[in-house]
Scaffold this motif. Sequence first.
Motif, PDB file in Angstrom:
ATOM      1  N   PHE A 156     -41.324  -0.375 -30.214  1.00  0.00           N
ATOM      2  CA  PHE A 156     -41.021   1.053 -30.075  1.00  0.00           C
ATOM      3  C   PHE A 156     -40.449   1.655 -31.357  1.00  0.00           C
ATOM      4  O   PHE A 156     -41.002   2.596 -31.921  1.00  0.00           O
ATOM      5  CB  PHE A 156     -40.013   1.271 -28.941  1.00  0.00           C
ATOM      6  CG  PHE A 156     -40.594   1.088 -27.573  1.00  0.00           C
ATOM      7  CD1 PHE A 156     -41.535   1.968 -27.070  1.00  0.00           C
ATOM      8  CD2 PHE A 156     -40.191   0.028 -26.776  1.00  0.00           C
ATOM      9  CE1 PHE A 156     -42.072   1.808 -25.801  1.00  0.00           C
ATOM     10  CE2 PHE A 156     -40.723  -0.148 -25.514  1.00  0.00           C
ATOM     11  CZ  PHE A 156     -41.663   0.742 -25.025  1.00  0.00           C
ATOM     12  N   ALA A 157     -39.315   1.123 -31.797  1.00  0.00           N
ATOM     13  CA  ALA A 157     -38.583   1.765 -32.896  1.00  0.00           C
ATOM     14  C   ALA A 157     -39.181   1.456 -34.265  1.00  0.00           C
ATOM     15  O   ALA A 157     -39.269   2.339 -35.133  1.00  0.00           O
ATOM     16  CB  ALA A 157     -37.117   1.324 -32.853  1.00  0.00           C
ATOM     17  N   GLY A 158     -39.585   0.214 -34.497  1.00  0.00           N
ATOM     18  CA  GLY A 158     -40.004  -0.206 -35.821  1.00  0.00           C
ATOM     19  C   GLY A 158     -41.239   0.492 -36.377  1.00  0.00           C
ATOM     20  O   GLY A 158     -41.200   1.028 -37.501  1.00  0.00           O
ATOM     21  N   PRO A 159     -42.377   0.494 -35.645  1.00  0.00           N
ATOM     22  CA  PRO A 159     -43.598   1.095 -36.212  1.00  0.00           C
ATOM     23  C   PRO A 159     -43.459   2.562 -36.606  1.00  0.00           C
ATOM     24  O   PRO A 159     -43.835   2.927 -37.733  1.00  0.00           O
ATOM     25  CB  PRO A 159     -44.626   0.887 -35.086  1.00  0.00           C
ATOM     26  CG  PRO A 159     -44.157  -0.344 -34.384  1.00  0.00           C
ATOM     27  CD  PRO A 159     -42.664  -0.242 -34.401  1.00  0.00           C
ATOM     28  N   PRO A 160     -42.903   3.444 -35.744  1.00  0.00           N
ATOM     29  CA  PRO A 160     -42.750   4.827 -36.210  1.00  0.00           C
ATOM     30  C   PRO A 160     -41.774   4.942 -37.375  1.00  0.00           C
ATOM     31  O   PRO A 160     -41.958   5.782 -38.267  1.00  0.00           O
ATOM     32  CB  PRO A 160     -42.238   5.577 -34.974  1.00  0.00           C
ATOM     33  CG  PRO A 160     -41.728   4.539 -34.046  1.00  0.00           C
ATOM     34  CD  PRO A 160     -42.521   3.319 -34.323  1.00  0.00           C
ATOM     35  N   ALA A 161     -40.734   4.081 -37.379  1.00  0.00           N
ATOM     36  CA  ALA A 161     -39.807   4.108 -38.516  1.00  0.00           C
ATOM     37  C   ALA A 161     -40.508   3.688 -39.797  1.00  0.00           C
ATOM     38  O   ALA A 161     -40.301   4.279 -40.865  1.00  0.00           O
ATOM     39  CB  ALA A 161     -38.620   3.187 -38.238  1.00  0.00           C
ATOM     40  N   GLY A 162     -41.377   2.670 -39.696  1.00  0.00           N
ATOM     41  CA  GLY A 162     -42.127   2.232 -40.871  1.00  0.00           C
ATOM     42  C   GLY A 162     -43.035   3.317 -41.406  1.00  0.00           C
ATOM     43  O   GLY A 162     -43.121   3.542 -42.627  1.00  0.00           O
ATOM     44  N   SER A 163     -43.718   4.032 -40.503  1.00  0.00           N
ATOM     45  CA  SER A 163     -44.594   5.126 -40.920  1.00  0.00           C
ATOM     46  C   SER A 163     -43.789   6.251 -41.580  1.00  0.00           C
ATOM     47  O   SER A 163     -44.198   6.815 -42.597  1.00  0.00           O
ATOM     48  CB  SER A 163     -45.364   5.673 -39.717  1.00  0.00           C
ATOM     49  OG  SER A 163     -46.138   4.655 -39.114  1.00  0.00           O
ATOM     50  N   ALA A 164     -42.629   6.562 -40.992  1.00  0.00           N
ATOM     51  CA  ALA A 164     -41.802   7.637 -41.547  1.00  0.00           C
ATOM     52  C   ALA A 164     -41.234   7.247 -42.910  1.00  0.00           C
ATOM     53  O   ALA A 164     -41.217   8.055 -43.846  1.00  0.00           O
ATOM     54  CB  ALA A 164     -40.668   7.969 -40.578  1.00  0.00           C
ATOM     55  N   LEU A 165     -40.775   6.000 -43.050  1.00  0.00           N
ATOM     56  CA  LEU A 165     -40.208   5.551 -44.320  1.00  0.00           C
ATOM     57  C   LEU A 165     -41.264   5.531 -45.417  1.00  0.00           C
ATOM     58  O   LEU A 165     -40.958   5.763 -46.594  1.00  0.00           O
ATOM     59  CB  LEU A 165     -39.583   4.165 -44.162  1.00  0.00           C
ATOM     60  CG  LEU A 165     -38.300   4.101 -43.328  1.00  0.00           C
ATOM     61  CD1 LEU A 165     -37.901   2.655 -43.082  1.00  0.00           C
ATOM     62  CD2 LEU A 165     -37.173   4.850 -44.021  1.00  0.00           C
ATOM     63  N   LEU A 166     -42.503   5.242 -45.032  1.00  0.00           N
ATOM     64  CA  LEU A 166     -43.577   5.210 -46.019  1.00  0.00           C
ATOM     65  C   LEU A 166     -43.783   6.584 -46.656  1.00  0.00           C
ATOM     66  O   LEU A 166     -44.189   6.691 -47.815  1.00  0.00           O
ATOM     67  CB  LEU A 166     -44.869   4.722 -45.364  1.00  0.00           C
ATOM     68  CG  LEU A 166     -46.025   4.348 -46.296  1.00  0.00           C
ATOM     69  CD1 LEU A 166     -45.610   3.231 -47.245  1.00  0.00           C
ATOM     70  CD2 LEU A 166     -47.247   3.937 -45.494  1.00  0.00           C
ATOM     71  N   GLU A 167     -43.483   7.626 -45.884  1.00  0.00           N
ATOM     72  CA  GLU A 167     -43.612   8.979 -46.425  1.00  0.00           C
ATOM     73  C   GLU A 167     -42.609   9.233 -47.546  1.00  0.00           C
ATOM     74  O   GLU A 167     -42.818  10.094 -48.410  1.00  0.00           O
ATOM     75  CB  GLU A 167     -43.402  10.012 -45.309  1.00  0.00           C
ATOM     76  CG  GLU A 167     -44.477  10.003 -44.239  1.00  0.00           C
ATOM     77  CD  GLU A 167     -45.830  10.409 -44.778  1.00  0.00           C
ATOM     78  OE1 GLU A 167     -45.870  11.321 -45.634  1.00  0.00           O
ATOM     79  OE2 GLU A 167     -46.845   9.807 -44.364  1.00  0.00           O
ATOM     80  N   LEU A 168     -41.497   8.482 -47.554  1.00  0.00           N
ATOM     81  CA  LEU A 168     -40.475   8.644 -48.589  1.00  0.00           C
ATOM     82  C   LEU A 168     -40.832   7.888 -49.864  1.00  0.00           C
ATOM     83  O   LEU A 168     -40.208   8.105 -50.911  1.00  0.00           O
ATOM     84  CB  LEU A 168     -39.117   8.155 -48.068  1.00  0.00           C
ATOM     85  CG  LEU A 168     -38.588   8.850 -46.808  1.00  0.00           C
ATOM     86  CD1 LEU A 168     -37.276   8.207 -46.371  1.00  0.00           C
ATOM     87  CD2 LEU A 168     -38.412  10.347 -47.059  1.00  0.00           C
ATOM     88  N   GLY A 169     -41.774   6.978 -49.765  1.00  0.00           N
ATOM     89  CA  GLY A 169     -42.161   6.183 -50.927  1.00  0.00           C
ATOM     90  C   GLY A 169     -42.726   4.853 -50.492  1.00  0.00           C
ATOM     91  O   GLY A 169     -42.310   4.306 -49.462  1.00  0.00           O
ATOM     92  N   ARG A 170     -43.661   4.311 -51.253  1.00  0.00           N
ATOM     93  CA  ARG A 170     -44.333   3.078 -50.834  1.00  0.00           C
ATOM     94  C   ARG A 170     -43.389   1.884 -50.796  1.00  0.00           C
ATOM     95  O   ARG A 170     -43.607   0.935 -50.039  1.00  0.00           O
ATOM     96  CB  ARG A 170     -45.510   2.780 -51.767  1.00  0.00           C
ATOM     97  CG  ARG A 170     -46.631   3.814 -51.654  1.00  0.00           C
ATOM     98  CD  ARG A 170     -47.920   3.296 -52.270  1.00  0.00           C
ATOM     99  NE  ARG A 170     -47.790   3.040 -53.701  1.00  0.00           N
ATOM    100  CZ  ARG A 170     -48.751   2.483 -54.441  1.00  0.00           C
ATOM    101  NH1 ARG A 170     -49.900   2.133 -53.876  1.00  0.00           N
ATOM    102  NH2 ARG A 170     -48.564   2.293 -55.725  1.00  0.00           N
TER     103      ARG A 170
END
Length: 419
Positions: A156-170
């Motif tokens: 639940f928490a990890g995948p959307p967090a990973g997608s959101a963090l990727l927007e901040l930088g690779r």
Amino acid sequence: MTSGTRKLPTGFGRLWTAQTVSSLGDGVSHAALPLLALTLTRDPMALAAVTAAGTLPWLLFGVLGGALVDRWDRRRTMWLADVARAVLLAIPAAAAVLDVLSIPLLAAVAFLLGVGGLFFDTAATAYLPDLLRRDPALLERANSRLRGAQTAMSGFAGPPAGSALLELGRAVPLVADAVSFLLSAVLVRTLPATPRPVPEVRESLLRQARAGASYVFRDRLLLGLALRPAVGNIAFLAVETVLALFARDHLGIGAFGFGLLLTAEATGGLLGAGIASWLGRRLGTGTALTCTAAVEGLAILGLAAAPNPYVAGSALAVCGAGMGATMVLAPSLRQAIVPAHLMGRVASASRMLAMCAAPVGAFLGGWLATAYDLRTPLYAAAVLLLAMTAVTASMTSNRRVEAALRVARAAAPADGPGR
């Protein structure tokens, strides 16, 4: 039996926190790595290579890893694996900052993360029964909490967090995952020490690995517990291979609706993990395992016949509940009955059998969908799960479970600390 009312030891809270933090990081990287690969290539085979690389360690040397864990201090193995994975993630993070990231590098990182996961997961599986003194009721409660936290964080928490963090930088999601591993390592380092496994007669690593695998195949109960996830992986991967296409073509839903279907399955998994101990007490562990297997098969049958997304989502939720309960009951039973000096090898042999079955399921699903239609892999998976239920019912019966627990209790004073 009073274990049902006993509290879990303080050390378990730290282990639970460590695995929860680590699972959150896993969820972040599981979403971020494929998305990072997608920024580098659109080649499906290259993308598949990154995904497949993480499973290769189990296929190549899962049982050997278990034999090493049975030689080493389990707590130290866990925190060193966490530190190694944290350091490893610094490499692609630096490469992303320097704009030299590549598919071969991501595949290599995924492979080495898989190696670290192999050692951590096997050592944690072997450490938990020592921490809880092989108490079956405590093991069920502990595994229920661990499984629930893993599902919530990585599903639940990890995948959307990973997608959101990727927007901040690779590099950001990779750094976040590295931090999660470091936090986990610090917590694991503070866990209570348990005695190292008693050294066996000096044998080669390969001979010890074979002894662990043969222990599983000679014991009908352990073999039944190992066949469940192996056959289940064939069925579930056959479904997973075509599920996105099935959702689009037969259920008429897009990417957002497909995400909701997966969320329904994960929600069911949380529920199943939560009620696993109750099912085991009410039905007996053996009967509960048979019932959850039947539930999984019937749920997939319902998914195959689903006329709309609502029925499909309900079927996946029910299937997830069956899987969640199974993944608490079966490991808890294995941890309660396997001698401490064999725990790493038995756990890794069972896991390797399940991992080897997964590609078979993916190929089967793709072939059936190509040769027939998208519903055929789902019907085939349901038949396979129900047939497996019938085959393993006697292998994991209440009678066999109780007999194995009696033997384990009788051997307990010679097989661990304070027992």
